[in-house]
Design a protein around this motif. Structure first.
Motif, PDB file in Angstrom:
ATOM      1  N   LYS A  37     -23.719   4.560  14.097  1.00  0.00           N
ATOM      2  CA  LYS A  37     -24.341   3.764  15.156  1.00  0.00           C
ATOM      3  C   LYS A  37     -24.989   2.507  14.593  1.00  0.00           C
ATOM      4  N   LEU A  38     -25.673   2.649  13.461  1.00  0.00           N
ATOM      5  CA  LEU A  38     -26.351   1.501  12.866  1.00  0.00           C
ATOM      6  C   LEU A  38     -25.350   0.498  12.292  1.00  0.00           C
ATOM      7  N   ALA A  39     -24.266   0.994  11.699  1.00  0.00           N
ATOM      8  CA  ALA A  39     -23.292   0.111  11.063  1.00  0.00           C
ATOM      9  C   ALA A  39     -22.274  -0.445  12.046  1.00  0.00           C
ATOM     10  N   GLY A  40     -22.229   0.132  13.250  1.00  0.00           N
ATOM     11  CA  GLY A  40     -21.287  -0.344  14.257  1.00  0.00           C
ATOM     12  C   GLY A  40     -19.848   0.060  13.959  1.00  0.00           C
ATOM     13  N   VAL A  87     -15.871   6.453   3.952  1.00  0.00           N
ATOM     14  CA  VAL A  87     -16.611   5.660   2.960  1.00  0.00           C
ATOM     15  C   VAL A  87     -17.424   6.580   2.052  1.00  0.00           C
ATOM     16  N   ILE A  88     -18.154   7.491   2.640  1.00  0.00           N
ATOM     17  CA  ILE A  88     -19.048   8.345   1.860  1.00  0.00           C
ATOM     18  C   ILE A  88     -18.269   9.349   1.009  1.00  0.00           C
ATOM     19  N   ASN A  89     -17.211   9.918   1.594  1.00  0.00           N
ATOM     20  CA  ASN A  89     -16.437  10.931   0.868  1.00  0.00           C
ATOM     21  C   ASN A  89     -15.290  10.351   0.060  1.00  0.00           C
ATOM     22  N   SER A 143     -12.110  -1.360   3.797  1.00  0.00           N
ATOM     23  CA  SER A 143     -12.369  -2.710   3.306  1.00  0.00           C
ATOM     24  C   SER A 143     -13.783  -2.824   2.726  1.00  0.00           C
ATOM     25  N   ASP A 144     -13.936  -3.741   1.781  1.00  0.00           N
ATOM     26  CA  ASP A 144     -15.234  -3.920   1.114  1.00  0.00           C
ATOM     27  C   ASP A 144     -16.333  -4.283   2.103  1.00  0.00           C
ATOM     28  N   GLU A 145     -15.980  -5.092   3.108  1.00  0.00           N
ATOM     29  CA  GLU A 145     -16.993  -5.543   4.071  1.00  0.00           C
ATOM     30  C   GLU A 145     -17.541  -4.367   4.888  1.00  0.00           C
ATOM     31  N   ILE A 146     -16.635  -3.503   5.363  1.00  0.00           N
ATOM     32  CA  ILE A 146     -17.065  -2.343   6.160  1.00  0.00           C
ATOM     33  C   ILE A 146     -17.789  -1.331   5.277  1.00  0.00           C
ATOM     34  N   ALA A 147     -17.267  -1.111   4.063  1.00  0.00           N
ATOM     35  CA  ALA A 147     -17.914  -0.168   3.153  1.00  0.00           C
ATOM     36  C   ALA A 147     -19.341  -0.609   2.844  1.00  0.00           C
ATOM     37  N   GLU A 148     -19.549  -1.917   2.689  1.00  0.00           N
ATOM     38  CA  GLU A 148     -20.893  -2.427   2.398  1.00  0.00           C
ATOM     39  C   GLU A 148     -21.832  -2.181   3.586  1.00  0.00           C
ATOM     40  N   ARG A 149     -21.331  -2.379   4.810  1.00  0.00           N
ATOM     41  CA  ARG A 149     -22.152  -2.125   5.998  1.00  0.00           C
ATOM     42  C   ARG A 149     -22.551  -0.660   6.084  1.00  0.00           C
ATOM     43  N   ASN A 191     -25.076   0.167   3.266  1.00  0.00           N
ATOM     44  CA  ASN A 191     -26.396  -0.407   3.557  1.00  0.00           C
ATOM     45  C   ASN A 191     -27.110   0.398   4.646  1.00  0.00           C
ATOM     46  N   ALA A 192     -26.347   0.826   5.664  1.00  0.00           N
ATOM     47  CA  ALA A 192     -26.941   1.634   6.740  1.00  0.00           C
ATOM     48  C   ALA A 192     -27.408   2.985   6.199  1.00  0.00           C
TER      49      ALA A 192
END
Length: 338
Positions: free
Chosen positions: A9-12, A21-23, A29-35, A38-39
């Motif tokens: 929800k926070l990362a959209g 991403v976590i597993n 993509s790097d951009e989504i993984a970073e979001r 960060n969340a």
């Protein structure tokens, strides 16, 4: 305590994307993984340990690969394809080197079993004929074999079409006008060496050309084998106008020996290789060779193993990738004079 749903929800993004991403179960993509990361950090999310996840899912998302050491860069280029494909598929890779030793292979299999890898990729052709006890250990896990000869273990196999490659290499020399053609085979106990030699013989027979047994030398798939082969050819009389070496390493050794003796390649002797290793085009002269799609071999092995892990009941498959001739500078047209 924060959940993946909170992070999504926070990362959209979707919850499944957060999970990937976590597993690290799929490339994101790097951009989504970073979001997502960060969340997760903002929410103080703590992921279950890999060990805890593995017990819950009975998967570790880790593959084991066992290879035979060699000075041949071909192996490293294939491993690069395996490693990169594992990364994009969200898998880790544990690489073990047998150094051509059956005991080390057994020890490596035991170690990887203890690490609870989800499956094995085997690339150990020097152990042909010694595998029965070794492969018994692998009956319970998915296995993909690369570039190995016929085996009794029902598993997927990824290979190049060595028979076709040997045929294409020899046919290219014939098309360049050569009629007196020699061959440096790999160790003929090796499946790939035997198939490339059979391809050589097929092309010669098709062109109604005789094979001079004095112009067939068994090598070792290493530079030294090609280097020593020149002396064996010379001991048997005059040289052929062209030689097909069963891999690029032996072709490199042959060219080196020829240069030391003032034999010009390709003016005096045309040389054909096999594999198209990265160094082939940077030699002097650049090496005419048969291209093996090494990255695709690695990717095909990973794809087949992941499919086997998901569907263990399907019939074993053989994936055969087609070779192609790469024309460079080590083969010249033969005009009938030397």
């Amino acid at each position: 305590m924060a959940t993946m749903k909170d992070i999504a929800k926070l990362a959209g993004v979707s919850t499944s994307t957060v999970s990937h991403v976590i597993n690290k179960t799929r490339f994101v993509s790097d951009e989504i993984a970073e979001r997502v990361n960060n969340a997760a950090k903002e929410l103080h999310y703590t992921a279950p340990s890999a060990l805890a996840r593995s017990f819950k899912t009975n998967r570790t998302n880790t593959l084991g690969m066992i290879v035979t050491t060699s000075t041949n860069p071909f192996f490293g280029e294939v491993v690069k394809g395996v490693e990169r494909s594992c990364y994009h598929a969200g898998y880790n890779l544990i690489l073990c080197n047998t150094e051509g030793d059956a005991q080390r292979m057994k020890a490596s299999i035991d170690t990887l079993m203890q690490k609870r890898v989800d499956g094995f990729i085997l690339m150990c052709s020097t152990l042909e004929g010694e595998y029965s006890e070794i492969l018994e250990k692998l009956q319970s896990v998915p296995v993909v074999v690369m570039d190995w000869g016929p085996i009794s273990l029902p598993c997927d196999k990824i290979q190049d079409n060595s028979l076709r490659g040997g045929y294409l290499a020899t046919k290219h020399l014939i098309q360049q006008g050569h009629r007196e053609i020699g061959c440096i085979t790999g160790p003929l106990v090796r499946h790939q060496a035997q198939m490339r030699y059979q391809g050589f013989k097929r092309a010669m027979k098709e062109a109604a050309l005789n094979i001079n047994p004095k112009w067939v030398v068994e090598g070792d798939f290493e530079c030294e084998g090609g280097y020593q082969a020149l002396a064996k050819f010379q001991d048997n009389g005059k040289l052929p106008s062209a030689i097909f070496a069963g891999n690029d390493m032996m072709a490199m050794g042959l060219i080196n020996a020829a240069n030391e003796q003032g034999i010009s390649v390709p003016a005096d002797l045309s040389v054909m290789g096999y594999d198209d290793i990265h160094l082939a085009k940077y030699m002097t002269p650049s090496l005419t060779t048969v291209h093996q799609p090494k990255y695709r071999l690695g990717k095909a092995a990973v794809d087949a193993l992941i499919q086997r892990i998901s569907d263990s009941g399907s019939e074993p498959q053989i994936v055969e990738l087609e070779p192609a001739v790469i024309e460079r500078g080590s083969v010249a047209e033969f005009l009938g004079e030397r």
